[in-house]
Design an enzyme around this catalytic site. Structure first.
Site, PDB file in Angstrom:
ATOM      1  N   GLU A 173       9.940   2.547  10.742  1.00 51.11           N
ATOM      2  CA  GLU A 173      10.906   3.215  10.084  1.00 51.11           C
ATOM      3  C   GLU A 173      10.318   4.817  10.321  1.00 51.11           C
ATOM      4  OE1 GLU A 173      14.341   2.976   9.834  1.00 51.11           O
ATOM      5  OE2 GLU A 173      14.121   5.251   9.182  1.00 51.11           O
ATOM      6  N   GLU A 206      10.256  17.238  14.056  1.00 49.98           N
ATOM      7  CA  GLU A 206      10.928  17.006  12.916  1.00 49.98           C
ATOM      8  C   GLU A 206       9.988  17.806  11.950  1.00 49.98           C
ATOM      9  OE1 GLU A 206       9.714  13.024  10.993  1.00 49.98           O
ATOM     10  OE2 GLU A 206      11.869  13.148   9.929  1.00 49.98           O
ATOM     11  N   LYS A 258       0.829  -1.281   0.119  1.00 48.86           N
ATOM     12  CA  LYS A 258       0.031  -0.121   0.005  1.00 48.86           C
ATOM     13  C   LYS A 258       0.864   1.327   0.010  1.00 48.86           C
ATOM     14  CE  LYS A 258      -1.934   3.040   2.255  1.00 48.86           C
ATOM     15  NZ  LYS A 258      -1.771   4.265   1.832  1.00 48.86           N
ATOM     16  N   CYS A 308      14.092  11.492   6.014  1.00 48.05           N
ATOM     17  CA  CYS A 308      14.198  11.042   7.541  1.00 48.05           C
ATOM     18  C   CYS A 308      15.453  11.412   7.780  1.00 48.05           C
ATOM     19  CB  CYS A 308      13.966   9.770   7.800  1.00 48.05           C
ATOM     20  SG  CYS A 308      12.881   8.755   6.762  1.00 48.05           S
TER      21      CYS A 308
HETATM   22  C1  UN1 Z   1      14.571   8.548   3.957  1.00 49.64           C
HETATM   23  O1  UN1 Z   1      14.681   9.531   4.104  1.00 49.64           O
HETATM   24  O2  UN1 Z   1      13.354   7.875   4.581  1.00 49.64           O
HETATM   25  O3  UN1 Z   1      20.238   8.363   3.407  1.00 49.64           O
HETATM   26  C2  UN1 Z   1      15.399   7.627   3.197  1.00 49.64           C
HETATM   27  C3  UN1 Z   1      19.565   8.818   2.638  1.00 49.64           C
HETATM   28  C4  UN1 Z   1      18.875   8.013   1.384  1.00 49.64           C
HETATM   29  C5  UN1 Z   1      17.688   7.239   2.128  1.00 49.64           C
HETATM   30  C6  UN1 Z   1      16.655   8.327   3.006  1.00 49.64           C
HETATM   31  N1  UN1 Z   1      19.871   7.128   0.939  1.00 49.64           N
HETATM   32  O4  UN1 Z   1      19.230   9.978   2.654  1.00 49.64           O
END
Ligand code: UN1
Length: 495
Positions: free
Chosen positions: A252, A386, A177, A286
């Site tokens: 995550e 964040e 999804k 992230c």
């Molecule tokens: C994300 O932001 O969820 O290390 C992943 C990084 C990328 C992956 C980010 N290879 O910024």
């Protein structure tokens, strides 16, 4: 121009009309009038059909030898390579990130598919002596079962592949999804798995909202594992719902990543790292560098250099060569970012940016100016929460000790970086930064697929994606004892 096709779900090897008639649109965040596709808003009935298909396919897939399962991933990787440019352009249209970063996202999907495919000829277990004579002991990995994959919009091809590829090589079947902001990217990825010849029911795609389709998936009693990337709030909901149906979860979640800039750092290099880490993908990673923890001795000089560079960044449509920073994903995110900036203006010094840009051609899209705050206190809202937008906060500190305390003084623990030329300081930081990823003299973004990815505390629930560690999420262990003595032997010394 893309045609605004109406798309379907993909269930049991067929493109399937949803049971209800509700749909939603995916729009280009740089030109919101452009609809890139219309998608079904699926219900629990559609999700159930997909889960049943995954259940039906499970036995055949589980018994397919792992090296043969891996062949499909090699083929998919080749197909993605062939279509790389087209996929990247489509991604920029649907999600907004600048084209060269979209190419990187597609490349990360290729890399992961190849890396996971290699596991088809490894998937190592262990063999070990038994404590008894004429007895043999070993452990094997086996699949978990039906995996529910729920992915975000910020890496619309890489993150689905982080989850789909290891699921498949380990022998699981899937209900996928994707985020409702990037359904077209997901559909294109699934099309390539179909082209690679993946058997019916092994990978099923369900479009729709998190509230309806996502919720039905995570509450479905026949799904054994939910692999989710997204916000902490939704991650907590996933964990709660999973407790009721006793599912495994791989979560995550967020980050509030920092770059430490010491007084012995190469300042130009540390500026490069901050610009890339804070404003790449419009700060919607992230792993984004949303805090810059800077030694007081150099904070003035560093701020001047950084400010000059931040002011040069060109905001625009990610398809244009002249663009450095693309739009943010949608108008509600744009508003949310602006709310944080208004808070930030009261608690720190706004150095540049700080507003929605709706001038000229940019008025059609969701553009936030690259924003830099100076003199930020470690406990300020903008230094704790964040924001997921093109904004970063400079936090001045007295020394490394204080820098490390500030770095660790947030609820998240994904990525961190230190710029220093002193090897002792670098190792001190490696030892004390409580994050899943640490960079030395490099930014907080740009993780590679063959190493573990994930974080501590509110960033996740202890698992790691990518790297060898991905196998632990998508497999169960089976321990096997083979007694060839022909008599009853009792362990633990019992006669
Ligand atoms: C994300 O932001 O969820 O290390 C992943 C990084 C990328 C992956 C980010 N290879 O910024």
């Amino acid at each position: 121009m893309l045609s605004t096709q109406t798309h379907k779900n993909y269930i049991d090897g067929k493109w399937a009309e949803p049971k209800g008639a509700k749909t939603f649109e995916s729009r280009n965040p740089a030109h919101q009038t452009e609809v890139v596709g219309v998608f079904p808003r699926s219900s629990a009935v559609d999700v159930d059909a997909a889960v049943q298909a995954a259940k039906k396919a499970f036995r055949g897939w589980r018994l397919t030898p792992a090296p043969v399962r891996a062949e499909f991933l090699y083929k998919v990787a080749e197909l993605i390579k062939t279509h790389k440019e087209e996929l990247a352009q489509l991604m920029t249209r649907e999600m907004g990130k600048v084209l060269k970063e979209a190419r990187g996202d597609v490349q990360e999907a290729i890399d992961l598919a190849l890396y996971a495919a290699g596991e088809g000829r490894r998937l190592f277990g262990q063999t070990t002596p038994s404590e008894l004579p004429k007895k043999f002991a070993m452990s094997l990995r086996m699949p978990v079962g039906i995996v529910g994959i729920v992915t975000p919009w910020n890496f619309p091809m890489a993150i689905p592949m982080w989850k789909i590829a290891p699921s498949l090589v380990c022998g699981n079947t899937i209900v996928f999804k994707p985020a409702s902001d990037t359904p077209l990217c997901a559909a294109k990825l699934v099309e390539l798995f179909i082209e690679a010849g993946l058997p019916a029911g092994v990978l099923n795609l369900i479009h729709g909202s998190g509230e309806e389709a996502g919720n039905a998936l995570l509450r479905h009693p026949d799904v054994q594992l939910i692999s989710f990337t997204g916000s902490v709030a939704v991650g907590q909901e996933v964990a709660r719902a999973a407790a009721d149906t006793k599912k495994r979860t791989a979560l995550e979640l967020g980050g509030k990543n920092c770059i430490l800039v010491m007084d012995d750092a190469d300042l130009d290099l540390a500026v490069d790292g901050a610009i890339w880490g804070a404003f790449g993908t419009s700060g919607q990673r992230c792993t984004a560098s949303s805090r810059l923890i800077v030694h007081k001795k150099i904070v003035k000089e560093y701020t001047e250099k950084l400010l000059a560079r931040a002011k040069e960044l060109r905001l625009g449509d990610g398809l244009l060569q002249t663009t450095d920073v693309g739009p943010v994903i949608n108008s509600s995110r744009l508003k949310k970012i602006d709310e944080y900036i208004q808070i930030g203006k009261k608690e720190a010094t706004l150095l540049t940016g700080g507003k929605i840009n709706a001038e000229g051609p940019l008025q059609e899209g969701c553009f936030y100016e690259p924003t830099l705050f100076g003199d930020v206190k470690p406990n300020a809202v903008i230094a704790q929460e964040e924001i997921f937008g093109p904004v970063t906060a400079i936090i001045p500190v007295e020394n490394l000790e204080e820098a490390l305390n500030v770095a660790n003084g947030v609820r998240y623990g994904l990525s961190s970086a230190i710029y220093t030329r002193d090897v002792n300081r670098a190792f001190h930081a490696i030892e004390d930064l409580y994050t899943g990823i640490v960079y030395i003299n490099s930014s907080t973004i740009g993780a590679e697929v063959h190493l573990p990815f994930g974080g501590t505390r509110d960033t996740g629930n202890g698992h790691r994606e990518a790297g060898q560690t991905m196998l632990d999420t998508y497999t169960e262990w089976k321990t096997v004892y083979i007694d060839y003595s022909g008599k009853l032997q009792k362990a633990q010394g019992i006669d």
